[in-house]
Enzyme design. Structure first.
Site, short mmCIF file in Angstrom:
data_model
loop_
_atom_site.label_atom_id
_atom_site.label_comp_id
_atom_site.label_asym_id
_atom_site.label_seq_id
_atom_site.Cartn_x
_atom_site.Cartn_y
_atom_site.Cartn_z
N GLU A 97 -5.87 12.91 0.29
CA GLU A 97 -4.66 13.14 1.10
C GLU A 97 -4.10 14.54 0.87
OE1 GLU A 97 -3.78 9.55 -0.89
OE2 GLU A 97 -2.59 8.81 0.79
N ASN A 152 3.78 15.71 -3.68
CA ASN A 152 3.87 14.30 -3.31
C ASN A 152 4.91 13.68 -4.25
OD1 ASN A 152 3.51 11.61 -2.80
ND2 ASN A 152 1.29 11.60 -3.12
N ARG A 199 3.54 -4.76 -4.76
CA ARG A 199 4.15 -5.20 -3.49
C ARG A 199 3.51 -6.50 -3.01
NH1 ARG A 199 3.52 0.50 -0.45
NH2 ARG A 199 2.97 1.34 -2.49
N HIS A 250 -0.17 5.30 5.10
CA HIS A 250 -1.43 5.83 4.55
C HIS A 250 -2.18 6.66 5.58
CE1 HIS A 250 -1.62 2.49 1.25
NE2 HIS A 250 -1.18 3.63 0.74
N HIS A 274 -8.14 1.16 2.45
CA HIS A 274 -7.55 2.05 1.44
C HIS A 274 -6.97 1.14 0.36
CE1 HIS A 274 -5.07 5.65 0.14
NE2 HIS A 274 -4.47 4.63 -0.47
N ARG A 289 4.09 15.55 1.31
CA ARG A 289 3.84 14.24 1.86
C ARG A 289 5.20 13.60 2.14
NH1 ARG A 289 0.53 9.36 -1.02
NH2 ARG A 289 0.54 7.97 0.77
P1 ADP Z 1 -2.18 5.26 -5.79
O1 ADP Z 1 -1.90 4.33 -4.66
O2 ADP Z 1 -1.11 5.28 -6.83
O3 ADP Z 1 -2.67 6.64 -5.36
P2 ADP Z 1 -4.91 4.91 -6.70
O4 ADP Z 1 -5.56 5.16 -5.39
O5 ADP Z 1 -5.08 5.91 -7.78
O6 ADP Z 1 -3.38 4.56 -6.56
O7 ADP Z 1 -5.46 3.49 -7.23
C1 ADP Z 1 -5.01 2.94 -8.41
C2 ADP Z 1 -5.77 1.63 -8.62
O8 ADP Z 1 -7.16 1.90 -8.73
C3 ADP Z 1 -5.35 0.88 -9.89
O9 ADP Z 1 -5.24 -0.51 -9.61
C4 ADP Z 1 -6.53 1.12 -10.79
O10 ADP Z 1 -6.72 0.06 -11.70
C5 ADP Z 1 -7.66 1.14 -9.80
N1 ADP Z 1 -8.86 1.75 -10.40
C6 ADP Z 1 -9.04 3.03 -10.76
N2 ADP Z 1 -10.26 3.18 -11.35
C7 ADP Z 1 -10.84 1.95 -11.37
C8 ADP Z 1 -12.08 1.42 -11.85
N3 ADP Z 1 -12.98 2.20 -12.44
N4 ADP Z 1 -12.31 0.11 -11.66
C9 ADP Z 1 -11.41 -0.69 -11.08
N5 ADP Z 1 -10.24 -0.26 -10.60
C10 ADP Z 1 -9.94 1.03 -10.75
#
Ligand code: ADP
Length: 397
Positions: free
Chosen positions: A377, A9, A239, A179, A206, A91
């Site tokens: 994913e 990815n 964004r 997504h 998501h 991806r």
């Molecule tokens: P990406 O789109 O880069 O794959 P992720 O799905 O990993 O991103 O999501 C990242 C987001 O999830 C960040 O805003 C992070 O702060 C939030 N996040 C991860 N763990 C927690 C948590 N325990 N509580 C609140 N938010 C969280």
């Protein structure tokens, strides 16, 4: 000897990777190279999280996609033991109108995907560059492109349309949705959680750094908050989400912002980061007592609530709501507040179940079931890659 499928990815500054056993689909290792072109750092761990290796490149020796891939291939060779690298699944953000399914990459496919780069300039070129680099170094290794748009190719003409003249829409200016690999994964496992919802109407939120929501009817995507690009819809980490197009005209005509400056503004400087001035990271915002951080969260939740209503309208009802991705899977407070926004649709939360992380977080009497389902994913890409090559008779498994 058993076969491995590598999933890549690739973004502008990072390459995330996972390796799966091609037969059992078991995760073997995972990791990433981040800080490409600045201060690159490599990390890999096994399925249990134990470190398999780390490497840091000295500042002043920027690492590009090509050398990063070469490093990764070499690292994997050292890890593999009796495993054979059978294929690489990628991806790829945009499959345009052509690709409703994953595809084995050939030079002709690559050329066609390159023509879609203007539709996703921040992602597509990096996805394709990675494919090219692998092809140059591993000439005979099958590569499969899996698209973020493909799962949404079931959308009706109406859903895909912007109210623009044909002279413009003929250029491909329409709603695609993104997504899709995440939504496809959720649609695939939803029957294991909720047979009624899987056959009925579900909104999947998501919520990660990139955030969107999708309406599923009978497991098929019927609408998405993302459209022509992955900037439409919900506010995200950096964004903006949906803007009145008049805002862009104002920025150009009155504030004299260049196209590049506007691109940076709406992709990299807006959303949770731009509104809060604190962080793009939800954990940091939840921990902050800065009023701007609170306002950014309020706006995020409000916009999600509005979009859930819009998607329920597109699906003509709501049987279930699913939370997934980093925020959706982990942020108890955000789930609670989104569910409060959606109470009018028949969403009743079980606070204890929500605090415990689910999987079912709605109360027993809730007309709408609410679930927390971790997305995956990468395993979706591995499965597509394996299945496509098995169907073509060219992969083990
Ligand atoms: P990406 O789109 O880069 O794959 P992720 O799905 O990993 O991103 O999501 C990242 C987001 O999830 C960040 O805003 C992070 O702060 C939030 N996040 C991860 N763990 C927690 C948590 N325990 N509580 C609140 N938010 C969280």
């Amino acid at each position: 000897m058993s076969d491995t499928v590598l999933v890549l990815n690739a973004g502008s500054s990072s390459i995330k990777f996972r390796a799966f056993d091609a037969v059992t689909e078991r995760l073997l290792l995972r990791g990433q190279i981040e800080g490409l072109y600045t201060a690159a750092r490599f990390r890999a761990s096994d399925a249990g999280g134990a470190s398999l290796g780390e490497h840091q490149w000295p500042a002043g020796t920027p690492l590009g996609h090509d050398r990063a891939i070469a490093f990764l291939v070499e690292f994997l060779r050292g890890q593999r033991g009796s495993q054979r690298l059978a294929a690489v699944g990628h991806r790829v953000v945009h499959g345009g109108l052509t690709y409703a399914q994953p595809v084995r990459v050939t030079p002709a496919v690559l050329a066609e995907l390159a023509r879609l780069s203007p539709l996703a300039p921040l992602h597509q070129p990096h996805n394709l560059k990675t494919i090219e680099v692998v092809a140059q170094t591993q000439r005979d290794l099958p590569q499969v492109a899996c698209f973020d748009t493909a799962f949404h190719r079931t959308h009706s003409e109406l859903t895909q349309a912007y109210a623009l003249p044909p002279s413009i829409t003929a250029h491909g200016v329409r709603r695609y949705g993104f997504h899709g690999l995440s939504y496809e994964y959720i649609a695939g496992v939803l029957p294991l959680f909720d047979a009624r919802a899987a056959a009925g109407r579900t909104v999947v939120a998501h919520l990660g750094n990139g955030s969107s929501a999708c309406a599923l009817v009978g497991g098929r995507s019927v609408a998405s908050t993302m459209g022509f690009t992955a900037v439409e819809g919900l506010p995200m980490g950096t964004r903006s989400g949906s803007l009145d197009p008049g805002v862009i005209l104002y920025l150009m005509n009155e504030l004299k912002l260049s196209v590049r400056a506007i691109e940076q503004l709406i992709y990299e400087q807006s959303g949770l980061l731009g509104v809060s001035g604190v962080s793009s990271d939800m954990r940091a915002l939840l921990a902050s007592d800065d009023p701007r951080a609170r306002f950014a969260i309020d706006l995020y939740v409000y916009r999600i609530g509005r979009e859930i209503g819009s998607l329920a309208a597109a699906a003509q009802g709501l049987d279930a709501l699913v939370f997934t991705a980093g925020i959706g899977e982990n942020a108890v407070l955000i789930r609670q507040r989104v569910c409060e926004q959606a109470a009018w649709l028949g969403v009743r939360l079980d606070a204890a179940a929500n605090a415990a992380g689910g999987p079912r977080i709605s109360s027993a009497d809730s007309p709408v079931a609410v679930w927390v389902i971790p997305t995956d994913e990468e395993s979706m890409i591995a499965r597509h890659t394996r299945d496509l090559l098995a169907a073509a008779g060219s992969a083990g498994g």
